[in-house]
Design an enzyme around this catalytic site. Structure first.
Site, PDB file in Angstrom:
ATOM      1  N   LYS A  13     -43.834 -51.707 123.007  1.00  0.00           N
ATOM      2  CA  LYS A  13     -43.729 -52.191 124.387  1.00  0.00           C
ATOM      3  C   LYS A  13     -44.651 -51.432 125.346  1.00  0.00           C
ATOM      4  CE  LYS A  13     -39.476 -50.353 125.286  1.00  0.00           C
ATOM      5  NZ  LYS A  13     -39.763 -49.097 125.944  1.00  0.00           N
ATOM      6  N   ARG A  88     -32.549 -50.814 131.626  1.00  0.00           N
ATOM      7  CA  ARG A  88     -32.035 -50.565 130.272  1.00  0.00           C
ATOM      8  C   ARG A  88     -30.523 -50.757 130.195  1.00  0.00           C
ATOM      9  NH1 ARG A  88     -36.613 -46.866 128.573  1.00  0.00           N
ATOM     10  NH2 ARG A  88     -36.423 -46.584 126.342  1.00  0.00           N
ATOM     11  N   ARG A 127     -46.419 -41.681 115.333  1.00  0.00           N
ATOM     12  CA  ARG A 127     -47.181 -41.965 116.555  1.00  0.00           C
ATOM     13  C   ARG A 127     -47.526 -40.731 117.386  1.00  0.00           C
ATOM     14  NH1 ARG A 127     -43.163 -45.490 120.437  1.00  0.00           N
ATOM     15  NH2 ARG A 127     -41.667 -43.841 120.880  1.00  0.00           N
ATOM     16  N   ARG A 160     -47.336 -35.370 120.619  1.00  0.00           N
ATOM     17  CA  ARG A 160     -46.275 -36.164 119.983  1.00  0.00           C
ATOM     18  C   ARG A 160     -45.004 -35.965 120.792  1.00  0.00           C
ATOM     19  NH1 ARG A 160     -47.899 -37.806 114.509  1.00  0.00           N
ATOM     20  NH2 ARG A 160     -49.964 -36.887 114.253  1.00  0.00           N
ATOM     21  N   ARG A 172     -31.487 -43.312 119.618  1.00  0.00           N
ATOM     22  CA  ARG A 172     -32.194 -44.243 120.523  1.00  0.00           C
ATOM     23  C   ARG A 172     -31.985 -45.699 120.098  1.00  0.00           C
ATOM     24  NH1 ARG A 172     -37.899 -41.725 120.124  1.00  0.00           N
ATOM     25  NH2 ARG A 172     -38.607 -43.452 121.439  1.00  0.00           N
TER      26      ARG A 172
HETATM   27  P1  AMP Z   1     -39.356 -44.625 126.585  1.00  0.00           P
HETATM   28  O1  AMP Z   1     -40.616 -43.876 126.833  1.00  0.00           O
HETATM   29  O2  AMP Z   1     -39.295 -45.920 127.320  1.00  0.00           O
HETATM   30  O3  AMP Z   1     -39.033 -44.762 125.115  1.00  0.00           O
HETATM   31  O4  AMP Z   1     -38.181 -43.716 127.214  1.00  0.00           O
HETATM   32  C1  AMP Z   1     -37.936 -42.417 126.714  1.00  0.00           C
HETATM   33  C2  AMP Z   1     -36.579 -41.904 127.166  1.00  0.00           C
HETATM   34  O5  AMP Z   1     -36.542 -41.834 128.599  1.00  0.00           O
HETATM   35  C3  AMP Z   1     -35.379 -42.770 126.812  1.00  0.00           C
HETATM   36  O6  AMP Z   1     -34.917 -42.535 125.498  1.00  0.00           O
HETATM   37  C4  AMP Z   1     -34.371 -42.319 127.866  1.00  0.00           C
HETATM   38  O7  AMP Z   1     -33.839 -41.049 127.565  1.00  0.00           O
HETATM   39  C5  AMP Z   1     -35.249 -42.144 129.088  1.00  0.00           C
HETATM   40  N1  AMP Z   1     -35.358 -43.405 129.876  1.00  0.00           N
HETATM   41  C6  AMP Z   1     -36.488 -44.125 130.121  1.00  0.00           C
HETATM   42  N2  AMP Z   1     -36.210 -45.204 130.874  1.00  0.00           N
HETATM   43  C7  AMP Z   1     -34.887 -45.159 131.114  1.00  0.00           C
HETATM   44  C8  AMP Z   1     -33.980 -46.001 131.822  1.00  0.00           C
HETATM   45  N3  AMP Z   1     -34.401 -47.127 132.433  1.00  0.00           N
HETATM   46  N4  AMP Z   1     -32.676 -45.655 131.853  1.00  0.00           N
HETATM   47  C9  AMP Z   1     -32.221 -44.546 131.246  1.00  0.00           C
HETATM   48  N5  AMP Z   1     -33.015 -43.715 130.541  1.00  0.00           N
HETATM   49  C10 AMP Z   1     -34.325 -44.010 130.474  1.00  0.00           C
END
Ligand code: AMP
Length: 219
Positions: A13, A88, A127, A160, A172
């Protein structure tokens, strides 16, 4: 054109949001990137988010909503944005609706990128990204053209993510299916949801997203 990109961790994404944002001149708003930046800068939000993120859990809705509402209010976003990683939770989706209604804006489409769990785990395991421009790479599926040199900016430092380890990834995925996947029927009921097959190679997925959002490209 205002879009939301949704998909489990490792679905591509962020990579696709970057490509589509560049192609349609949209601002990419990645809450994960914003939080990682806050951690790097040592802000209060970053301090609160660090251990939660490392464990693979979600930060509070209040924090997520606050960082997005601050960005969405900026003039750059008025000509279009892609929300990558937000909302989310249903609570965040509700706050987003209110935020946009107050500004006379709306979401045109929600793009879901679908990938099987097995493939997600393999993708996440290898990654890394450029420390300077954030371009995403993979040990197996998407290496830089020149070894250890970023294709985009020529940078030579790579990072990383701390939450790309097996334990955090398991959490996750569970949190995604428990808290975020219920947003798909929410947006489907509003006729805004389009789903693309994220199992194909990166260029093919980009092509599919472009054709799925076609018709909204001139908004
Ligand atoms: P991502 O880079 O989108 O995979 O986000 C990495 C981490 O950031 C997630 O596993 C959450 O801990 C936190 N995070 C990012 N966006 C949100 C959100 N909208 N709500 C809650 N936690 C978030």
């Amino acid at each position: 054109m205002n879009l939301i990109f949704m998909g489990p961790p490792g679905s591509g994404k962020g990579t696709q949001a970057k490509r589509i944002a560049a192609a349609y001149n949209l601002v990419q708003l990645s809450t994960g990137d914003m939080l990682r930046q806050a951690i790097e800068e040592g802000t209060e939000v970053g301090r609160q988010a660090k251990s939660v993120m490392d464990a693979g859990e979600y930060v509070s809705d209040d924090i997520a909503v606050a960082i997005v509402s601050e960005k969405i209010a900026t003039p750059e976003c008025s000509s279009g944005f892609i929300l990558d990683g937000f909302p989310r939770t249903l609570n965040q989706a509700d706050s987003l609706d209110k935020m946009l209604t107050a500004k006379g804006m709306e979401i045109d489409q929600v793009v879901e990128i679908r990938v099987d769990d097995e493939k997600l785990i393999a993708r996440i395991a290898g990654r890394f990204s450029c420390s300077d421009c954030g371009a995403a790479y993979h040990d197996q599926f998407n290496r830089p053209k020149r070894e250890k040199v970023c294709d985009i900016c020529g940078g030579i430092r790579f990072t990383r993510r701390d939450d790309d380890n097996a334990e955090a990834v398991a959490v996750r995925l569970e949190v995604y299916y428990g808290q975020t996947a219920p947003l798909l029927p929410y947006y489907d009921a509003q006729n805004r949801l389009v789903s693309v097959d994220g199992m194909m190679d990166i260029d093919e997925v980009t092509k599919q997203i472009k054709s799925a959002i076609n018709g909204h490209g001139d908004d």
